[in-house]
Design an enzyme around this catalytic site. Structure first.
Site, short mmCIF file in Angstrom:
data_model
loop_
_atom_site.label_atom_id
_atom_site.label_comp_id
_atom_site.label_asym_id
_atom_site.label_seq_id
_atom_site.Cartn_x
_atom_site.Cartn_y
_atom_site.Cartn_z
N ASP A 92 -0.88 3.15 -2.11
CA ASP A 92 0.39 3.68 -1.59
C ASP A 92 0.42 5.21 -1.54
O ASP A 92 1.48 5.79 -1.27
CB ASP A 92 1.55 3.18 -2.47
CG ASP A 92 1.70 1.66 -2.41
OD1 ASP A 92 1.60 1.11 -1.30
OD2 ASP A 92 1.90 1.04 -3.47
N ASP A 93 -0.72 5.84 -1.79
CA ASP A 93 -0.77 7.30 -1.81
C ASP A 93 -0.46 7.88 -0.42
O ASP A 93 -1.05 7.46 0.59
CB ASP A 93 -2.16 7.75 -2.26
CG ASP A 93 -2.26 9.26 -2.35
OD1 ASP A 93 -1.81 9.80 -3.36
OD2 ASP A 93 -2.78 9.87 -1.40
N VAL A 94 0.43 8.85 -0.38
CA VAL A 94 0.86 9.45 0.88
C VAL A 94 -0.30 10.15 1.58
O VAL A 94 -0.47 10.06 2.80
CB VAL A 94 2.02 10.44 0.65
CG1 VAL A 94 2.35 11.20 1.92
CG2 VAL A 94 3.25 9.70 0.14
#
Length: 308
Positions: free
Chosen positions: A262-264
């Site tokens: 889920d890392d931007v």
């Protein structure tokens, strides 16, 4: 505060041999990505930082010779006097640069992967720069939650300069990350000057208390063994969700399959490389990552370099 002057410098070096692939320019490029970094200095391709070995603070200068070896000098009279301390300095640096990991299989996979191909060629020899200290890694993970990278660096600097120690050499201060023992004695009110949320202050103090009590340690997590069990152990800690857990699993505990999906930065890198007009879905990222099995951490790290 510890203070030493330049006249006490010791130039006797420790030599750390390097195995290919290693490219110091690629690694320095990552280390220099923020001018607000406070835990080390990069000056003319030379790295200086303090390494804490127990209660001993050692200021090291690291230079690279032709990507064949790292030369480690001790500055300001902080040279270790015992062989085991010198061995610990070597261990820290090897861990920091992930020198014991054979990257050839990763490059073989990456060069055949349409998404990674350009990135592994551009950053060939880049190591997954780690955060060997568990408390520092957990704090950095918490500080970075739901904010941009630039602001995260500002928060870290404020935190380190308020609660950390430093060594002064040649007119510069070299900072030591605050100890969990010190932070465990604080309350959120003590952290009010740092522009983080009260929740983040509570999380960091809570983590420090777990470590001060002995309930949480790097060794205990390593002894848990399996990736999933360690991930579960971290997520049980207040303030640690799946993203932070995988960040720590990746950069401190060195699990190759750690994957902060889920890392931007990861999402935006994939969007950029695929020239998408929208963000990729989690399902799309999972499909793209199938070939990365057991190299998810390195794939993520290299994709981050697309943007910063």
């Amino acid at each position: 505060m510890l203070s030493n002057n330049e006249d006490n410098e010791d130039n006797e070096a420790i030599v750390i041999p390097l195995s290919e692939p290693f490219n110091m320019i690629a690694n320095l490029g990552y280390l220099k990505r923020s001018t607000n970094e406070c835990m080390f200095e990069v000056d003319n391709d030379v790295i200086r930082r303090v390494i804490a070995i127990g209660g001993t603070r050692i200021l090291v200068q690291i230079e690279c010779s032709d990507n064949k070896q790292l030369n480690v000098h001790f500055l300001g009279g902080t040279q270790p006097t015992k062989l085991w301390q010198r061995a610990e300095v070597v261990h820290y640096i090897r861990d920091w640069f992930d020198l014991d990991n054979d990257l050839i299989p990763f490059y073989e996979m990456g060069k055949a992967d349409s998404l990674l191909k350009m990135t592994v060629e551009k950053f060939y020899g880049l190591r997954l720069i780690g955060i060997p200290d568990l408390f520092e890694a957990l704090c950095w993970g918490v500080l970075g939650q739901q904010i941009n990278l630039g602001f995260a660096y500002t928060l870290k600097r404020q935190f380190v300069e308020k609660f950390g120690d430093s060594i002064e050499w040649n007119g510069m201060k070299y900072w030591i990350f605050p100890t969990y023992e010190r932070i465990a004695q604080l309350t959120p009110i003590d952290l009010e000057d740092i522009k983080m949320t009260v929740k983040k202050s509570e999380y960091i103090i809570g983590i420090a208390k777990l470590m001060a009590s002995g309930e949480l340690s790097k060794q205990k997590l390593i002894e848990v063994g399996s990736f999933k069990e360690v991930e579960k152990s971290l997520i049980k800690i207040r303030g640690i969700g799946p993203w932070t857990a995988n960040y720590v699993l990746m950069r401190c505990l060195r699990f190759p399959n750690a994957f902060p999906i889920d890392d931007v930065g990861l999402i935006n890198a994939i969007k950029t490389l695929l020239k998408m007009d929208r963000k990729p879905t989690k399902e799309e990222i999972l499909a793209l990552s199938i070939p990365w099995a057991n190299w998810e951490s390195y794939a993520t790290f290299y994709l981050w370099r697309v943007l910063y």
